[in-house]
Design a protein around this motif. Structure first.
Motif, PDB file in Angstrom:
ATOM      1  N   ARG A 273      -4.767   6.472 -70.812  1.00  0.00           N
ATOM      2  CA  ARG A 273      -6.157   6.048 -70.937  1.00  0.00           C
ATOM      3  C   ARG A 273      -6.285   4.814 -71.826  1.00  0.00           C
ATOM      4  O   ARG A 273      -7.324   4.145 -71.824  1.00  0.00           O
ATOM      5  N   LYS A 274      -5.258   4.545 -72.604  1.00  0.00           N
ATOM      6  CA  LYS A 274      -5.280   3.391 -73.489  1.00  0.00           C
ATOM      7  C   LYS A 274      -4.926   2.095 -72.765  1.00  0.00           C
ATOM      8  O   LYS A 274      -4.983   1.015 -73.348  1.00  0.00           O
ATOM      9  N   VAL A 275      -4.522   2.196 -71.509  1.00  0.00           N
ATOM     10  CA  VAL A 275      -4.131   1.026 -70.722  1.00  0.00           C
ATOM     11  C   VAL A 275      -5.224   0.736 -69.696  1.00  0.00           C
ATOM     12  O   VAL A 275      -5.524   1.582 -68.846  1.00  0.00           O
ATOM     13  N   ASN A 276      -5.837  -0.442 -69.774  1.00  0.00           N
ATOM     14  CA  ASN A 276      -6.924  -0.772 -68.852  1.00  0.00           C
ATOM     15  C   ASN A 276      -6.384  -1.242 -67.502  1.00  0.00           C
ATOM     16  O   ASN A 276      -5.163  -1.345 -67.302  1.00  0.00           O
ATOM     17  N   LYS A 277      -7.305  -1.561 -66.583  1.00  0.00           N
ATOM     18  CA  LYS A 277      -6.930  -1.886 -65.208  1.00  0.00           C
ATOM     19  C   LYS A 277      -6.036  -3.126 -65.124  1.00  0.00           C
ATOM     20  O   LYS A 277      -5.041  -3.141 -64.388  1.00  0.00           O
ATOM     21  N   VAL A 278      -6.398  -4.169 -65.868  1.00  0.00           N
ATOM     22  CA  VAL A 278      -5.601  -5.395 -65.852  1.00  0.00           C
ATOM     23  C   VAL A 278      -4.204  -5.131 -66.404  1.00  0.00           C
ATOM     24  O   VAL A 278      -3.196  -5.606 -65.854  1.00  0.00           O
ATOM     25  N   GLU A 279      -4.134  -4.372 -67.488  1.00  0.00           N
ATOM     26  CA  GLU A 279      -2.841  -4.058 -68.099  1.00  0.00           C
ATOM     27  C   GLU A 279      -1.971  -3.234 -67.154  1.00  0.00           C
ATOM     28  O   GLU A 279      -0.754  -3.437 -67.085  1.00  0.00           O
ATOM     29  N   LYS A 280      -2.570  -2.316 -66.403  1.00  0.00           N
ATOM     30  CA  LYS A 280      -1.804  -1.517 -65.441  1.00  0.00           C
ATOM     31  C   LYS A 280      -1.238  -2.388 -64.331  1.00  0.00           C
ATOM     32  O   LYS A 280      -0.105  -2.187 -63.870  1.00  0.00           O
ATOM     33  N   SER A 281      -2.014  -3.368 -63.889  1.00  0.00           N
ATOM     34  CA  SER A 281      -1.515  -4.297 -62.870  1.00  0.00           C
ATOM     35  C   SER A 281      -0.289  -5.044 -63.388  1.00  0.00           C
ATOM     36  O   SER A 281       0.700  -5.235 -62.659  1.00  0.00           O
ATOM     37  N   ARG A 282      -0.354  -5.439 -64.656  1.00  0.00           N
ATOM     38  CA  ARG A 282       0.785  -6.153 -65.251  1.00  0.00           C
ATOM     39  C   ARG A 282       2.008  -5.254 -65.390  1.00  0.00           C
ATOM     40  O   ARG A 282       3.141  -5.721 -65.238  1.00  0.00           O
ATOM     41  N   VAL A 283       1.782  -3.969 -65.676  1.00  0.00           N
ATOM     42  CA  VAL A 283       2.913  -3.030 -65.744  1.00  0.00           C
ATOM     43  C   VAL A 283       3.568  -2.892 -64.377  1.00  0.00           C
ATOM     44  O   VAL A 283       4.807  -2.869 -64.259  1.00  0.00           O
ATOM     45  N   TRP A 284       2.751  -2.805 -63.306  1.00  0.00           N
ATOM     46  CA  TRP A 284       3.308  -2.749 -61.948  1.00  0.00           C
ATOM     47  C   TRP A 284       4.142  -3.990 -61.654  1.00  0.00           C
ATOM     48  O   TRP A 284       5.211  -3.903 -61.024  1.00  0.00           O
ATOM     49  N   ALA A 285       3.667  -5.145 -62.110  1.00  0.00           N
ATOM     50  CA  ALA A 285       4.420  -6.384 -61.894  1.00  0.00           C
ATOM     51  C   ALA A 285       5.740  -6.372 -62.640  1.00  0.00           C
ATOM     52  O   ALA A 285       6.725  -6.991 -62.205  1.00  0.00           O
ATOM     53  N   TYR A 286       5.773  -5.650 -63.743  1.00  0.00           N
ATOM     54  CA  TYR A 286       6.971  -5.638 -64.586  1.00  0.00           C
ATOM     55  C   TYR A 286       8.096  -4.789 -63.988  1.00  0.00           C
ATOM     56  O   TYR A 286       9.272  -5.025 -64.275  1.00  0.00           O
ATOM     57  N   ILE A 287       7.763  -3.815 -63.166  1.00  0.00           N
ATOM     58  CA  ILE A 287       8.769  -2.889 -62.642  1.00  0.00           C
ATOM     59  C   ILE A 287       9.867  -3.608 -61.848  1.00  0.00           C
ATOM     60  O   ILE A 287      11.060  -3.384 -62.106  1.00  0.00           O
ATOM     61  N   PRO A 288       9.554  -4.478 -60.869  1.00  0.00           N
ATOM     62  CA  PRO A 288      10.643  -5.173 -60.166  1.00  0.00           C
ATOM     63  C   PRO A 288      11.443  -6.096 -61.082  1.00  0.00           C
ATOM     64  O   PRO A 288      12.650  -6.286 -60.878  1.00  0.00           O
ATOM     65  N   LEU A 289      10.786  -6.667 -62.105  1.00  0.00           N
ATOM     66  CA  LEU A 289      11.518  -7.498 -63.064  1.00  0.00           C
ATOM     67  C   LEU A 289      12.482  -6.639 -63.873  1.00  0.00           C
ATOM     68  O   LEU A 289      13.592  -7.072 -64.206  1.00  0.00           O
ATOM     69  N   PHE A 290      12.079  -5.417 -64.172  1.00  0.00           N
ATOM     70  CA  PHE A 290      12.937  -4.476 -64.894  1.00  0.00           C
ATOM     71  C   PHE A 290      14.188  -4.150 -64.074  1.00  0.00           C
ATOM     72  O   PHE A 290      15.311  -4.162 -64.590  1.00  0.00           O
ATOM     73  N   ILE A 291      13.995  -3.870 -62.795  1.00  0.00           N
ATOM     74  CA  ILE A 291      15.135  -3.541 -61.917  1.00  0.00           C
ATOM     75  C   ILE A 291      16.085  -4.739 -61.814  1.00  0.00           C
ATOM     76  O   ILE A 291      17.314  -4.588 -61.887  1.00  0.00           O
ATOM     77  N   ALA A 292      15.510  -5.923 -61.662  1.00  0.00           N
ATOM     78  CA  ALA A 292      16.334  -7.133 -61.584  1.00  0.00           C
ATOM     79  C   ALA A 292      17.112  -7.345 -62.878  1.00  0.00           C
ATOM     80  O   ALA A 292      18.303  -7.695 -62.859  1.00  0.00           O
ATOM     81  N   SER A 293      16.455  -7.101 -64.000  1.00  0.00           N
ATOM     82  CA  SER A 293      17.116  -7.257 -65.288  1.00  0.00           C
ATOM     83  C   SER A 293      18.289  -6.295 -65.433  1.00  0.00           C
ATOM     84  O   SER A 293      19.353  -6.664 -65.932  1.00  0.00           O
TER      85      SER A 293
END
Length: 487
Positions: A273-293
């Motif tokens: 609940r502490k993560v807003n809609k924009v922040e959640k979108s950014r977390v989704w974007a981070y997942i493929p970067l995490f796998i690549a890393s």
């Protein structure tokens, strides 16, 4: 260079910490495989390589704990200092001739200490800049340069301290413990510099947790911590009862945990609940970067395992009249980063229409894969029975460090920009976890590396990295859209 003065404080602290860590790492695998009568532990090479990989995985895995303690209890500055003290104690443990118990005691201390220090020192750097400050990427690149300066000096100085001239891998008795003691001294200097200089130049908000834990929430955390400890004890007890409590089974268990933790963490952030809609979108974007890393670090971190064994077993240890030791090759990683960093700082500072972070990651993955294809060539050309020129190792390391310039500083920077406010330091921990996952996978696949499978090993892993880079390239635009305004 137009950067905040606090960056110099963190630059020097990281320099000393990396000196201690990479100094220890330069000689550790050789210490493990060296015969007991020559001052080593007598492990077989496959076991030593697996331990080195899982050690590295644990070092970055515990960043989750460090991030949480920083955000909820201690604040980033205090957490970094406590971590440095534990790291120093870990090196002291290795400097004592205590055999295998001293080795695993040292691993425990350094694992916890680095988990406290690494994510939080990066978070402090992020706090020196606003989200729109164009100096940010250059600042992180300078920070990475400082880390690699310490890491470059260590593979020369620490092996020299072991016997005065470097490691004679299959020769006379070696005092490895003198080298480990020098690593401890390096961390001590880092702590002194951080403590006194930090009072003047680091932001005061790092003295306090960003999301302090409330008393009523402390009891369930203690309860769950006890449950985790009991569960771990039960698993080890079950392994002991069934006769499976050995190094290999423990490494398997840690591998599973290393892969499971980021899955749990991403799920937690996306449902918080502490993560807003924009922040959640950014977390989704981070997942493929995490796998690549994770894929990139699986290749890059093999320098202290697969490439270290390649240096000892498959490489001619002289070039003309210049003779060197296997451990000295560990200088190539930080040396090339230092040479390439100024070039890339200029590129990122002047390139107006540069690729987005996903585009840079895609290029980095493909280049990293090429480094393994390159090191497979001598086996293809000359077979795997004899020894080859050291220039093959030099070339492979140079290629992978170009890839690192596209992933490591950019990854640190984009992580701080994509991090939800309530998970700032913990998001840095996620960046560290990508390294942990890569090395945990390495702990399993290094078992397939032998002189007979050398070519197939390098081509398979390198090919997988190139393929993943191409897939990421296809999804660059959708990922960038999810980043919601972050470049």
């Amino acid at each position: 260079m137009g950067q905040p003065r606090g960056l110099a404080t963190l630059f020097l602290t990281e320099t000393w910490e990396r000196f201690s860590y990479y100094g220890m790492r330069a000689i550790l695998i050789y210490y493990m495989i060296q015969a007991v009568q020559y001052g080593g532990l007598g492990f077989d090479q496959t076991t030593a390589a697996s331990i080195m990989s899982i050690y590295g995985s644990l070092v970055y895995m515990t960043g989750v704990i460090g991030g949480w303690l920083s955000d909820r209890i201690w604040g980033s500055r205090r957490t970094v200092f406590i971590g440095g003290v534990l790291i120093m104690l870990g090196h002291i443990a290795l400097s004592i001739p205590g055999g295998t118990p001293a080795l695993f005691s040292s691993i425990g201390l350094i694992v916890i200490g680095t988990g406290l220090l690494k994510p939080n020192i990066s978070a402090i750097i992020g706090g020196l800049y606003s989200e729109t400050d164009r100096r940010r990427d250059a600042g992180f690149s300078l920070f990475v340069f400082g880390a690699n300066f310490g890491a470059a000096v260590a593979p020369i100085v620490v092996p020299w301290a072991s016997d005065g001239f470097g490691i004679k891998l299959f020769g006379s008795h070696i005092d490895y413990h003198a080298g480990f003691a020098l690593a401890a001294i390096g961390m001590f200097f880092g702590l002194l510099q951080y403590y006194f200089d930090g009072k003047k130049y680091l932001p005061s908000n790092g003295l306090y947790p960003k999301d302090p834990i409330e008393r009523e929430n402390l009891r369930p955390i203690i309860t769950w911590s006890l449950i985790v400890v009991i569960a771990i004890a039960a698993v080890f007890g079950l392994l002991a009862i069934t006769g499976n409590l050995n190094i290999e089974s423990v490494i398997w268990l840690i591998t599973i945990v290393a892969i499971a933790i980021p899955v749990v963490y991403f799920t937690t952030m996306l449902n918080s609940r502490k993560v807003n809609k924009v922040e959640k979108s950014r977390v989704w974007a981070y997942i493929p970067l995490f796998i690549a890393s994770a894929m990139f670090w699986a290749i890059e971190e093999s320098g202290s395992t697969i490439l270290a064994l390649f240096a000892a077993n498959r490489t001619v240890l002289h070039l003309g009249g210049w003779h060197f030791q296997p451990a000295n090759f560990q200088i190539l990683n930080p040396l090339f980063i230092m040479l390439l960093t100024p070039l890339f700082i200029v590129i990122w500072s002047r390139w107006k229409n540069q690729p987005s972070a996903p585009g840079k990651f895609s290029g980095g993955l493909m280049i990293a894969g090429l480094s393994y294809v390159f090191i497979a060539l001598p086996g293809l050309l000359y077979g795997t029975d004899g020894k080859v020129s050291p220039l093959w190792l030099v070339g492979s390391w140079f290629i992978v460090e170009i890839a690192e310039m596209l992933i490591s500083p950019i990854g640190l920077s984009v992580t701080t920009k994509l991090a939800p406010k309530a998970f700032t330091a913990q998001m840095i921990s996620m960046w560290m976890l990508s390294d942990s996952v890569g090395q945990a996978v390495n702990a399993q696949i290094v078992k397939f590396y032998t002189p007979g499978t050398e070519v197939q090993y390098f081509l398979a892993v390198g090919g997988a990295s190139i393929l993943l880079g191409l897939i990421l390239l296809l999804f660059t635009k959708p990922i960038h859209k999810l980043m919601a305004g972050v470049d």
